[in-house]
Design an enzyme around this catalytic site. Structure first.
Site, short mmCIF file in Angstrom:
data_model
loop_
_atom_site.label_atom_id
_atom_site.label_comp_id
_atom_site.label_asym_id
_atom_site.label_seq_id
_atom_site.Cartn_x
_atom_site.Cartn_y
_atom_site.Cartn_z
N GLY A 113 0.82 -1.20 0.00
CA GLY A 113 0.00 0.00 0.00
C GLY A 113 0.86 1.25 0.00
O GLY A 113 0.34 2.36 -0.01
N CYS A 114 2.17 1.08 0.03
CA CYS A 114 3.10 2.21 -0.05
C CYS A 114 3.69 2.23 -1.45
O CYS A 114 4.04 1.18 -1.99
CB CYS A 114 4.26 2.04 0.93
SG CYS A 114 3.76 2.14 2.64
N GLU A 115 3.85 3.42 -2.03
CA GLU A 115 4.51 3.53 -3.33
C GLU A 115 6.00 3.22 -3.16
O GLU A 115 6.61 2.59 -4.00
CB GLU A 115 4.33 4.94 -3.90
CG GLU A 115 2.95 5.16 -4.45
CD GLU A 115 2.77 6.54 -5.05
OE1 GLU A 115 3.75 7.31 -5.17
OE2 GLU A 115 1.63 6.86 -5.42
N SER A 116 6.58 3.72 -2.06
CA SER A 116 7.98 3.41 -1.76
C SER A 116 8.02 2.08 -1.03
O SER A 116 7.00 1.63 -0.50
CB SER A 116 8.56 4.48 -0.83
OG SER A 116 8.36 5.75 -1.37
N GLY B 211 0.14 5.68 2.23
CA GLY B 211 1.25 4.81 2.59
C GLY B 211 1.47 4.76 4.09
O GLY B 211 1.66 3.69 4.67
#
Length: 134
Positions: free
Chosen positions: A50-53, A121
């Protein structure tokens, strides 16, 4: 609900920052202070989805209080995660459920840093902490 000592320090530090640039620099410094996670902990099972990073999170329960460690491949996210850890480390599972993420970053004067994707995120990180504590 009383804040963990580290969270009080964070609040005082960020509230004393005179400008947005100072807060941005502090954010990077907090991220640099995060202890590195070992390669053993940087596995898919510990990755927060759920985090882009990429963010990895591990937690342990000590005397009824949670201690989390986390790392990210992105500098800014590392700083935000470090501030989240300051807010939650040492809390019980019940206290963890009451943490208001937007309010915490608002108190720090960092709401502007929370784009919708970063906000999502960080919410995913907090959600993962709550799952580990459940």
């Amino acid at each position: 609900m009383s804040l963990p000592a580290e969270a009080v320090t964070a609040l005082e530090t960020f509230q004393n920052a005179a400008s947005w640039e100072q807060r941005a620099r502090l954010l990077m410094q907090w991220g640099e202070r995060l202890p590195a996670l070992s390669a053993v902990d940087k596995v898919d099972a510990n990755r927060v989805h759920g985090c882009e990073s990429q963010v990895w999170l591990v937690g342990s329960l000590e005397d009824g209080h949670w201690q989390f460690e986390a790392s990210s491949d992105a500098r800014l996210i590392r700083g935000l995660v470090a501030l989240l850890l300051a807010r939650v480390n040492g809390l019980s599972a019940a206290e963890l459920r009451q943490v208001d993420l937007p309010e915490w970053f608002n108190q720090l004067g960092l709401s502007r840093q929370l784009s919708p994707s970063r906000s999502n995120g960080l919410n995913a990180v907090l959600q993962r902490m709550r799952e580990l504590a459940a």
